[in-house]
Enzyme design. Structure first.
Site, PDB file in Angstrom:
ATOM      1  N   LYS A  78      -8.313 -49.856 -22.124  1.00  0.00           N
ATOM      2  CA  LYS A  78      -9.540 -49.052 -22.064  1.00  0.00           C
ATOM      3  C   LYS A  78     -10.149 -48.899 -23.446  1.00  0.00           C
ATOM      4  CE  LYS A  78      -8.387 -46.474 -17.906  1.00  0.00           C
ATOM      5  NZ  LYS A  78      -6.945 -46.681 -17.731  1.00  0.00           N
ATOM      6  N   GLY A 119      -5.089 -60.959 -24.440  1.00  0.00           N
ATOM      7  CA  GLY A 119      -5.488 -61.947 -23.440  1.00  0.00           C
ATOM      8  C   GLY A 119      -6.984 -62.198 -23.429  1.00  0.00           C
ATOM      9  N   ASP A 144       0.364 -63.528 -17.420  1.00  0.00           N
ATOM     10  CA  ASP A 144      -0.250 -64.335 -16.355  1.00  0.00           C
ATOM     11  C   ASP A 144      -0.427 -65.809 -16.743  1.00  0.00           C
ATOM     12  OD1 ASP A 144      -0.412 -61.954 -15.065  1.00  0.00           O
ATOM     13  OD2 ASP A 144      -2.593 -61.873 -14.937  1.00  0.00           O
ATOM     14  N   MET A 186       2.913 -60.558 -10.265  1.00  0.00           N
ATOM     15  CA  MET A 186       1.612 -60.442 -10.929  1.00  0.00           C
ATOM     16  C   MET A 186       0.915 -61.804 -10.989  1.00  0.00           C
ATOM     17  SD  MET A 186       1.845 -57.528 -13.842  1.00  0.00           S
ATOM     18  CE  MET A 186       1.631 -55.804 -13.366  1.00  0.00           C
ATOM     19  N   GLY A 187      -0.334 -61.779 -11.345  1.00  0.00           N
ATOM     20  CA  GLY A 187      -1.141 -62.995 -11.364  1.00  0.00           C
ATOM     21  C   GLY A 187      -2.504 -62.634 -10.822  1.00  0.00           C
ATOM     22  N   ARG A 188      -3.331 -62.156 -11.742  1.00  0.00           N
ATOM     23  CA  ARG A 188      -4.640 -61.600 -11.371  1.00  0.00           C
ATOM     24  C   ARG A 188      -5.610 -62.695 -10.937  1.00  0.00           C
ATOM     25  NH1 ARG A 188      -7.944 -57.119 -12.427  1.00  0.00           N
ATOM     26  NH2 ARG A 188      -6.022 -55.965 -12.511  1.00  0.00           N
ATOM     27  N   ARG A 281       9.997 -57.748   5.335  1.00  0.00           N
ATOM     28  CA  ARG A 281      10.119 -56.729   4.292  1.00  0.00           C
ATOM     29  C   ARG A 281       9.403 -57.224   3.033  1.00  0.00           C
ATOM     30  NH1 ARG A 281      11.642 -54.512   8.131  1.00  0.00           N
ATOM     31  NH2 ARG A 281      13.446 -53.132   8.400  1.00  0.00           N
ATOM     32  N   HIS A 287       4.966 -53.890 -12.722  1.00  0.00           N
ATOM     33  CA  HIS A 287       5.086 -53.872 -14.181  1.00  0.00           C
ATOM     34  C   HIS A 287       6.492 -54.152 -14.690  1.00  0.00           C
ATOM     35  CE1 HIS A 287       1.205 -52.118 -13.452  1.00  0.00           C
ATOM     36  NE2 HIS A 287       0.893 -52.401 -14.702  1.00  0.00           N
ATOM     37  N   GLN A 289       7.754 -56.828 -14.468  1.00  0.00           N
ATOM     38  CA  GLN A 289       7.592 -58.160 -15.075  1.00  0.00           C
ATOM     39  C   GLN A 289       7.099 -58.109 -16.513  1.00  0.00           C
ATOM     40  OE1 GLN A 289       5.565 -60.727 -11.686  1.00  0.00           O
ATOM     41  NE2 GLN A 289       5.339 -58.538 -11.390  1.00  0.00           N
TER      42      GLN A 289
HETATM   43  O1  F6P Z   1      -3.182 -59.392 -17.042  1.00  0.00           O
HETATM   44  C1  F6P Z   1      -1.857 -59.110 -16.948  1.00  0.00           C
HETATM   45  C2  F6P Z   1      -1.587 -58.185 -15.811  1.00  0.00           C
HETATM   46  O2  F6P Z   1      -0.207 -58.042 -15.813  1.00  0.00           O
HETATM   47  C3  F6P Z   1      -2.128 -58.619 -14.437  1.00  0.00           C
HETATM   48  O3  F6P Z   1      -1.336 -59.537 -13.778  1.00  0.00           O
HETATM   49  C4  F6P Z   1      -2.223 -57.315 -13.732  1.00  0.00           C
HETATM   50  O4  F6P Z   1      -3.147 -57.370 -12.667  1.00  0.00           O
HETATM   51  C5  F6P Z   1      -2.676 -56.409 -14.806  1.00  0.00           C
HETATM   52  O5  F6P Z   1      -2.167 -56.903 -16.006  1.00  0.00           O
HETATM   53  C6  F6P Z   1      -2.251 -54.986 -14.569  1.00  0.00           C
HETATM   54  O6  F6P Z   1      -2.686 -54.207 -15.600  1.00  0.00           O
HETATM   55  P1  F6P Z   1      -2.448 -52.639 -15.728  1.00  0.00           P
HETATM   56  O7  F6P Z   1      -1.349 -52.474 -16.718  1.00  0.00           O
HETATM   57  O8  F6P Z   1      -3.711 -52.126 -16.203  1.00  0.00           O
HETATM   58  O9  F6P Z   1      -2.024 -52.116 -14.404  1.00  0.00           O
END
Ligand code: F6P
Length: 363
Positions: A78, A119, A144, A186-188, A281, A287, A289
């Site tokens: 932010k 990033g 990612d 994860m993987g946006r 399931r 996080h 990861q």
């Molecule tokens: O960009 C890295 C990442 O780990 C994404 O895979 C995930 O959507 C995002 O960060 C989550 O970020 P935050 O910490 O704001 O929840």
């Protein structure tokens, strides 16, 4: 002669290896001798508001930190100076461009150069500041692995290891119960973690943002693996995979990015509605990861990135970013790194490999 001032910051989501980069920059600078290194707390926030929050980064301060997760100078998603969110009394946010304030504060602090570890979002800020005349260099960071112009970003390999360890555990429980287990990773914008985990773990189905999937096809794939109720299926799904053309998530307060998460459970419900018989399931890694200690390879590549970034500063090669291509750490322009996301191409060798060992992408 007084030393030149180098400001280091970490922006966006944290990532295993951030501290190893910081340590390498500080060690390189101390050996070279002309620079003193400062850390801005929480990305650019440390220099956006007065009193400033910047700390000296000395050899002593970075001793042994390469093995630690997180970042000793903290981070935020932010802190975009170009679109800085300011909370209003009614709880809403307005967004202001604080670029000029930032530049004037950097002058006040007599900062000669910046290394921005981050990033795509952070490097877009780097490029903007570079175009405004700021001496800035980038280091590519994201679990990612979706930053362009670099084969790898540090942190990715650790995230894949964490996801694979989790996957392996889910396989034995799936098989014991004849269940379908869905692992959400994860993987946006890109499915690198999912693809690598599916291959390393031996998944039956891998669902990623780059390859649209059909629910009917996923149900077919599941059914193929069952005989009289016996069988099991392990699915890996990237959080950014679209279900019925939709991304699953919501926007957090004041955050311009959608907060992803939930696609695993949404997939479970959709499969149940389709009449998928086996018990399903879901495990969401989230996080986990991003936390904890980086594996050896990430410490190594992060250290090499830190050394390279300092070399770029020393040589006055601003507007550039360290990168890793064909087993070598080199440099590219920040502009090329942010020009597009590094999506998984349909003909990528790992997609072909996955198909050849029977992993379905649900298409
Ligand atoms: O960009 C890295 C990442 O780990 C994404 O895979 C995930 O959507 C995002 O960060 C989550 O970020 P935050 O910490 O704001 O929840």
């Amino acid at each position: 002669m007084s030393k030149k001032k180098l400001l280091v910051l970490t922006g966006g989501g944290d990532c295993p290896g951030l501290n190893a980069v910081i340590r390498a920059i500080v060690k390189s600078a101390e050996r070279q001798g002309d620079w003193e290194v400062w850390g801005s707390i929480e990305a650019f926030n440390g220099v956006l508001h007065e009193p400033f929050e910047i700390i000296p980064l000395t050899n002593e301060a970075v001793k042994g930190i390469h093995v630690k997760g997180g970042t000793i100078i903290k981070t935020t998603n932010k802190g975009n100076p170009m679109k800085f969110g300011i909370k209003q009394d009614d709880g809403s946010f307005i967004y202001k461009d604080l670029t000029q304030q930032l530049i004037s504060n950097l002058k006040k602090l007599e900062i000669d150069a910046i290394i921005n570890i981050g990033g795509d979002g952070s490097q877009a800020i780097s490029q903007h500041l570079f175009e405004q005349g700021i001496n800035i260099v980038g280091v590519p960071k994201t679990i990612d692995n979706d930053l362009n112009s670099t084969d790898l970003t540090f942190g990715f390999t650790t995230a894949v290891q964490i996801a694979t360890d989790a996957f392996d555990k889910l396989v034995t429980t799936a098989s014991s119960h004849n269940r379908v287990m869905i692992l959400e990773v994860m993987g946006r914008d890109a499915g690198w973690i999912a693809l690598h985990t599916a291959l390393a773990g031996g998944a039956e189905i891998c669902l990623i943002p780059e390859i649209p999937f059909s629910l009917d096809k996923v149900v077919d794939e599941i059914n193929k693996r069952y005989d009289h109720g016996r069988g099991f299926v392990n699915i890996v799904i990237a959080e950014g995979a679209k279900l019925n053309d939709q991304i699953i998530g919501s926007n957090a307060e004041g955050d311009l990015n959608i907060k992803l998460g939930g696609v695993g459970n949404a997939l479970r419900r959709a499969l149940e509605e389709k009449g998928c018989e086996p018990d399903i399931r879901v495990a969401v890694l989230g996080h986990i990861q991003r936390g904890g200690t980086p594996i050896a390879f990430d410490r190594l590549i992060a250290t090499a990135f830190g050394v390279k970034a300092f070399e770029l500063v020393e040589n006055g090669e601003f507007g550039k970013m360290a990168c890793y291509n064909n087993y070598k750490v080199e440099s590219t322009t920040i502009q090329s790194a942010i020009s597009t996301y590094k999506h998984i191409a349909e003909d990528h060798y790992l997609v072909k490999t996955a198909r050849s060992v029977g992993i379905s992408f649900g298409e």
